[in-house]
Write a protein that holds these residues in place. Structure first.
Motif, PDB file in Angstrom:
ATOM      1  N   ASN A 155       0.831  -1.200   0.000  1.00 33.37           N
ATOM      2  CA  ASN A 155       0.000   0.000   0.000  1.00 33.37           C
ATOM      3  C   ASN A 155       0.870   1.256   0.000  1.00 33.37           C
ATOM      4  OD1 ASN A 155       0.433  -1.245   2.710  1.00 33.37           O
ATOM      5  ND2 ASN A 155      -0.345   0.688   3.442  1.00 33.37           N
ATOM      6  N   GLU A 156       1.855   1.286   0.912  1.00 38.71           N
ATOM      7  CA  GLU A 156       2.740   2.452   1.049  1.00 38.71           C
ATOM      8  C   GLU A 156       3.652   2.576  -0.183  1.00 38.71           C
ATOM      9  OE1 GLU A 156       2.359   4.264   4.050  1.00 38.71           O
ATOM     10  OE2 GLU A 156       3.473   5.717   2.848  1.00 38.71           O
ATOM     11  N   LEU A 157       4.143   1.435  -0.637  1.00 35.65           N
ATOM     12  CA  LEU A 157       5.052   1.410  -1.790  1.00 35.65           C
ATOM     13  C   LEU A 157       4.359   1.984  -3.026  1.00 35.65           C
ATOM     14  CD1 LEU A 157       7.709   0.393  -3.052  1.00 35.65           C
ATOM     15  CD2 LEU A 157       6.631  -1.844  -3.331  1.00 35.65           C
TER      16      LEU A 157
ATOM     17  N   ARG B 240      -6.083  -4.698   3.626  1.00 30.13           N
ATOM     18  CA  ARG B 240      -6.639  -4.182   2.375  1.00 30.13           C
ATOM     19  C   ARG B 240      -6.916  -2.697   2.540  1.00 30.13           C
ATOM     20  NH1 ARG B 240     -10.003  -7.557   5.264  1.00 30.13           N
ATOM     21  NH2 ARG B 240     -12.080  -6.695   5.683  1.00 30.13           N
ATOM     22  N   LEU B 241      -6.827  -1.978   1.440  1.00 31.07           N
ATOM     23  CA  LEU B 241      -7.142  -0.551   1.470  1.00 31.07           C
ATOM     24  C   LEU B 241      -8.570  -0.430   0.960  1.00 31.07           C
ATOM     25  CD1 LEU B 241      -6.041   2.325   1.946  1.00 31.07           C
ATOM     26  CD2 LEU B 241      -5.349   2.347  -0.451  1.00 31.07           C
ATOM     27  N   SER B 242      -9.444   0.073   1.828  1.00 29.73           N
ATOM     28  CA  SER B 242     -10.865   0.072   1.465  1.00 29.73           C
ATOM     29  C   SER B 242     -11.506   1.428   1.670  1.00 29.73           C
ATOM     30  CB  SER B 242     -11.620  -0.934   2.343  1.00 29.73           C
ATOM     31  OG  SER B 242     -11.193  -2.239   2.067  1.00 29.73           O
TER      32      SER B 242
ATOM     33  N   TYR C 178      -3.961   7.958   1.744  1.00 27.63           N
ATOM     34  CA  TYR C 178      -3.495   7.421   0.457  1.00 27.63           C
ATOM     35  C   TYR C 178      -4.177   8.133  -0.721  1.00 27.63           C
ATOM     36  CZ  TYR C 178      -1.746   3.918   3.629  1.00 27.63           C
ATOM     37  OH  TYR C 178      -1.092   3.296   4.652  1.00 27.63           O
ATOM     38  N   PRO C 179      -3.947   9.459  -0.872  1.00 31.73           N
ATOM     39  CA  PRO C 179      -4.668  10.206  -1.907  1.00 31.73           C
ATOM     40  C   PRO C 179      -4.393   9.711  -3.326  1.00 31.73           C
ATOM     41  CG  PRO C 179      -2.909  11.537  -0.941  1.00 31.73           C
ATOM     42  CD  PRO C 179      -3.024  10.320  -0.090  1.00 31.73           C
ATOM     43  N   GLN C 180      -3.169   9.265  -3.593  1.00 30.37           N
ATOM     44  CA  GLN C 180      -2.839   8.815  -4.961  1.00 30.37           C
ATOM     45  C   GLN C 180      -3.593   7.543  -5.320  1.00 30.37           C
ATOM     46  OE1 GLN C 180      -0.894  10.492  -7.010  1.00 30.37           O
ATOM     47  NE2 GLN C 180      -0.134  11.994  -5.539  1.00 30.37           N
ATOM     48  N   LEU C 181      -3.632   6.607  -4.376  1.00 30.88           N
ATOM     49  CA  LEU C 181      -4.323   5.340  -4.660  1.00 30.88           C
ATOM     50  C   LEU C 181      -5.825   5.558  -4.795  1.00 30.88           C
ATOM     51  CD1 LEU C 181      -2.271   2.969  -2.325  1.00 30.88           C
ATOM     52  CD2 LEU C 181      -2.379   2.860  -4.815  1.00 30.88           C
ATOM     53  N   VAL C 182      -6.369   6.461  -3.974  1.00 32.93           N
ATOM     54  CA  VAL C 182      -7.802   6.759  -4.078  1.00 32.93           C
ATOM     55  C   VAL C 182      -8.085   7.405  -5.432  1.00 32.93           C
ATOM     56  CG1 VAL C 182      -9.752   8.024  -3.108  1.00 32.93           C
ATOM     57  CG2 VAL C 182      -8.051   7.036  -1.579  1.00 32.93           C
ATOM     58  N   LYS C 183      -7.227   8.350  -5.828  1.00 33.31           N
ATOM     59  CA  LYS C 183      -7.442   9.037  -7.112  1.00 33.31           C
ATOM     60  C   LYS C 183      -7.373   8.036  -8.262  1.00 33.31           C
ATOM     61  CE  LYS C 183      -5.835  12.891  -9.960  1.00 33.31           C
ATOM     62  NZ  LYS C 183      -6.151  12.152 -11.159  1.00 33.31           N
ATOM     63  N   ARG C 184      -6.387   7.138  -8.210  1.00 38.83           N
ATOM     64  CA  ARG C 184      -6.259   6.149  -9.292  1.00 38.83           C
ATOM     65  C   ARG C 184      -7.543   5.322  -9.406  1.00 38.83           C
ATOM     66  NH1 ARG C 184      -1.509   1.728  -9.099  1.00 38.83           N
ATOM     67  NH2 ARG C 184      -2.880   0.734  -7.580  1.00 38.83           N
ATOM     68  N   TYR C 185      -8.043   4.883  -8.250  1.00 34.33           N
ATOM     69  CA  TYR C 185      -9.262   4.051  -8.261  1.00 34.33           C
ATOM     70  C   TYR C 185     -10.459   4.855  -8.771  1.00 34.33           C
ATOM     71  CZ  TYR C 185     -13.296   1.442  -6.694  1.00 34.33           C
ATOM     72  OH  TYR C 185     -14.495   0.787  -6.669  1.00 34.33           O
TER      73      TYR C 185
END
Ligand SMILES: Nc1ncnc2c1ncn2[C@@H]1O[C@H](COP(=O)(O)OP(=O)(O)OP(=O)(O)O)[C@@H](O)[C@H]1O
Ligand SMILES: O=P(O)(O)OC[C@H]1O[C@H](OP(=O)(O)OP(=O)(O)O)[C@H](O)[C@@H]1O
Ligand SMILES: [Mg+2]
Length: 298
Positions: free
Chosen positions: A74-76, A104-106, A130-137
């Motif tokens: 997640n961090e990576l 899991r990131l939910s 985790y703004p980047q992962l949320v934006k990607r999703y």
């Protein structure tokens, strides 16, 4: 100039630190973590452990400051996306996934709110670390949202009126429940991973990394395996073998005192459940022993 000693970054304090320390100790690396030191020299190998915040580990690898690191995916991935967006170095090699740090990131919403899918999040404020992962999703889903960046206590944001939903790590779900939230979407499944910087390594460092990887494989495989011994009636041997996980090639030995029974020994890649042991006993097996394995090398 790169140092001759292999530098490994691990989390100083937190969810990954104890399992990381145990893993390297079981790989035969001796170190003393007493005190508050940031760098710890291994006593028996040319290795230095750097004890840092987990957020810093991907960057240390991507900037080539350390050779290896252990980090949650997640961090990576979050740091990788952030650095890519800023045109900063974001390369690394994933050497292997490890057997800890499962989460899991939910995205989670108020437990009383109706939720029918990502479109329900349109225009919502989502609190996250985790703004980047949320934006990607959300981009993949084609849903607009506004991010609310928080470094901790993310689950409290909806109650505090800071956000309408959150996106954070979940393992048992207890934290979500305690905060009146329910899991709506899983956007990433994560485990701890061992990563390596890109670029050249000297011959000695390269062979040390290979040794550590072989030992790690042995440690993780041993943890997941069991040595099983039992006595079985000869006529039920096939049925008994069929019940044992990974019993393609067991050692079968005659029993000196009882010609109608044999001893069966095998290494199983899985644990033996109580239910299976009960079934084995019903088939006439006895003296069933399940032993942990400390190390393995194939
Ligand atoms: N509940 C959990 N169950 C399992 N693994 C988890 C859980 N929460 C987090 N993790 C994993 O462990 C990593 C570290 O989590 P931790 O909560 O210790 O981070 P942190 O508070 O950011 O620590 P640091 O002070 O080092 O920045 C996470 O990035 C994730 O990969
Ligand atoms: O689903 P659960 O089993 O309840 O786990 C989820 C919680 O675990 C992690 O926090 P942690 O306990 O590591 O605390 P921190 O965020 O303060 O570091 C994560 O940030 C969640 O809050
Ligand atoms: Mg952190």
């Amino acid at each position: 100039m790169q140092t001759q000693r292999l530098r490994i970054a691990i989390q100083k304090k937190g969810r990954l630190s104890k399992e990381c320390q145990d893993l390297f100790k079981r790989c035969g690396i001796k170190f003393n973590l007493m005190g508050e030191r940031l760098v710890v020299h291994a006593e028996n190998m040319p290795i230095d452990l750097l004890l840092v915040r987990d957020d810093d580990i991907p960057g240390l690898i991507m900037d080539g400051v350390v050779d290896l690191g252990v980090i949650g995916e997640n961090e990576l991935e979050e740091v990788g996306l952030e650095r890519a967006a800023l045109n900063e170095p974001c390369e690394y090699t994933k050497l292997r996934r490890l057997d800890f740090g499962d989460c899991r990131l939910s995205i989670a919403v108020d437990k009383d709110e109706q939720y029918n899918g990502p479109q329900d999040l349109h225009g919502k404020r989502i609190a996250t670390t985790y703004p980047q992962l949320v934006k990607r999703y959300m981009d993949e889903q084609g849903v607009e949202f506004s991010p609310c960046m928080l470094n901790g206590s993310v689950e409290v944001a909806p109650r505090a009126g800071l956000a309408d939903a959150i996106c954070d790590l979940v393992s048992t779900g207890a934290t979500l429940e305690a905060n009146g939230l329910k899991e709506a979407e899983v956007i990433l499944r994560s485990k701890a991973v061992l990563i390596q910087r890109t670029g050249e390594f000297g011959k000695d460092k390269q062979s040390l990394i290979e040794r550590i990887l072989t030992r790690m494989q042995g440690v993780i495989q041993a943890k997941e395996s069991k040595y099983i011994m039992l006595h079985a009636p000869t006529e039920c041997l096939d049925q008994i073998k069929a019940l044992l996980p990974g019993a393609e090639d067991p050692t079968v030995l005659p029993l000196a005192a009882d010609k109608s029974r044999v001893a069966v020994h095998l290494v199983s890649s899985e644990n033996l459940f109580w239910e299976t042991m009960e079934q084995l006993k019903e088939l006439g097996a006895s003296s069933i022993l399940v032993l942990p394995i400390e190390k393995m090398m194939e």
